[in-house]
Design a protein around this motif. Structure first.
Motif, PDB file in Angstrom:
ATOM      1  N   HIS A  39       0.811  -1.209   0.000  1.00  0.00           N
ATOM      2  CA  HIS A  39       0.000   0.000   0.000  1.00  0.00           C
ATOM      3  C   HIS A  39       0.850   1.267   0.000  1.00  0.00           C
ATOM      4  O   HIS A  39       2.026   1.246   0.345  1.00  0.00           O
ATOM      5  N   ALA A  41       0.667   4.960   1.826  1.00  0.00           N
ATOM      6  CA  ALA A  41       0.012   5.559   3.001  1.00  0.00           C
ATOM      7  C   ALA A  41       0.050   7.073   2.937  1.00  0.00           C
ATOM      8  O   ALA A  41       1.053   7.665   2.515  1.00  0.00           O
ATOM      9  N   TYR A  55      -4.820   4.207   3.598  1.00  0.00           N
ATOM     10  CA  TYR A  55      -3.995   3.226   2.906  1.00  0.00           C
ATOM     11  C   TYR A  55      -4.624   2.949   1.533  1.00  0.00           C
ATOM     12  O   TYR A  55      -5.795   2.547   1.445  1.00  0.00           O
ATOM     13  N   TYR A  57      -4.230   0.633  -1.855  1.00  0.00           N
ATOM     14  CA  TYR A  57      -3.616  -0.574  -2.396  1.00  0.00           C
ATOM     15  C   TYR A  57      -3.861  -0.599  -3.913  1.00  0.00           C
ATOM     16  O   TYR A  57      -4.949  -0.995  -4.359  1.00  0.00           O
ATOM     17  N   LYS A  61      -5.855  -5.482  -1.843  1.00  0.00           N
ATOM     18  CA  LYS A  61      -5.341  -5.859  -0.521  1.00  0.00           C
ATOM     19  C   LYS A  61      -5.113  -7.364  -0.406  1.00  0.00           C
ATOM     20  O   LYS A  61      -4.141  -7.819   0.165  1.00  0.00           O
TER      21      LYS A  61
END
Length: 304
Positions: A39, A41, A55, A57, A61
């Motif tokens: 990810h 952030a 987060y 992705y 995920k």
């Protein structure tokens, strides 16, 4: 005859402390392919006394069910136990048409209630936030840039009971004597001319209080409105408290303390405590500290 205990009342107040963060992801095409479960952030941001982060992705995920999707989550980034909150994630439409993609927990609050995060690193969000191939051909992606807005509402509860705290002002009859002096203008030695209207007074007098030993109606109305959006320090009561401290007018100080005491709540206690400390209002300070202690779970989120 049996003694009757005085009646009292209190109110349990549960509300959200809301805050927002805008996360701009520049260079989406370069982030793509970093791997499932990896990810990007956002910077940490604070809401309700807790740190949060977004987060993103780009490859999803989890591989089993969402490798064709981008995933977006909000994570608790500071220490906390059973933090209850509401969330909203918005993927911004950059075409200007306003067709944003909104996932809102706020809208479902009555249905499912707040989401509970058990520990640092707990997350709320969507594994299948948006199908990747549709995202890349949409108005949400512009100049290789995505924009995500996040809103967090941390749930706080407190017993809001300002009526249980009071400061007694001693009785006085000096107002009757000085009030007459103000009205009949006896021995007045100064005249104020305000827009053509003349007011006879005496030097070094704070007119209404010193002559009548009471607060004006303006002070009464401001103090009785706890919904006033202006800072407490901007109210007439606070300014009179400052004047009472400066000129050593103890009864005026007590009157101001008594009125400010009625406005103590979880939202105002920090500011009123600061005023009390600055202007040596000892009884008001004690009440603020007692209130803060009784509502420690909420007031510890505010800086005194």
């Amino acid at each position: 005859m049996a003694e009757t205990s005085p009646s009292s009342q209190s109110r349990s107040l549960t509300e959200t402390v809301n805050g927002s963060h805008k996360f701009v992801i520049q260079g989406y095409s370069l982030a793509k392919g970093m791997g499932v479960g990896k990810h990007i952030a956002s910077d940490n941001f604070t809401v309700g006394g807790y740190q949060w982060a977004i987060y993103f992705y780009p490859d999803g995920k989890n591989p089993e069910d969402n490798s064709a999707y981008v995933s977006v989550f909000i994570a608790l980034a500071s220490e906390g136990t059973d933090v209850r909150a509401l969330f909203e994630l918005t993927l911004v439409d950059q075409s200007g048409k306003g067709k944003h993609k909104v996932h809102s927990h706020f809208d479902r609050a009555l249905e499912s209630g707040p989401y509970t995060l058990k520990y640092r690193g707990s997350m709320w969000g969507y594994k299948r936030f948006f199908r990747r191939n549709l995202l890349e051909s949409s108005d949400y992606l512009k100049d290789d840039c995505l924009k995500i807005n996040c809103t967090v509402g941390v749930v706080v509860s407190a017993t809001d009971c300002p009526r249980l705290h009071s400061i007694r002002v001693p009785e006085s009859d000096i107002g009757a004597h000085f009030g007459v002096l103000l009205e009949n203008m006896e021995a007045s030695d100064i005249t104020f001319d305000v827009a053509g209207q003349k007011f006879h007074a005496h030097k070094l007098a704070m007119l209404h209080f010193i002559y009548r030993d009471s607060l004006t109606e303006e002070v009464e109305s401001v103090s009785s409105s706890s919904s006033c959006t202006s800072p407490v320090s901007d109210t007439l009561t606070a300014k009179l408290l400052a004047a009472a401290d400066r000129y050593g007018l103890e009864r005026l100080r007590m009157m101001c303390e008594s009125h400010l005491c009625k406005d103590i709540s979880v939202n105002s206690v920090a500011e009123i405590l600061a005023l009390a400390d600055r202007y040596h209002a000892t009884e008001l300070k004690d009440v603020c500290l007692r209130f803060a202690t009784e509502n420690l779970a909420v007031t510890q989120q505010f800086v005194f």
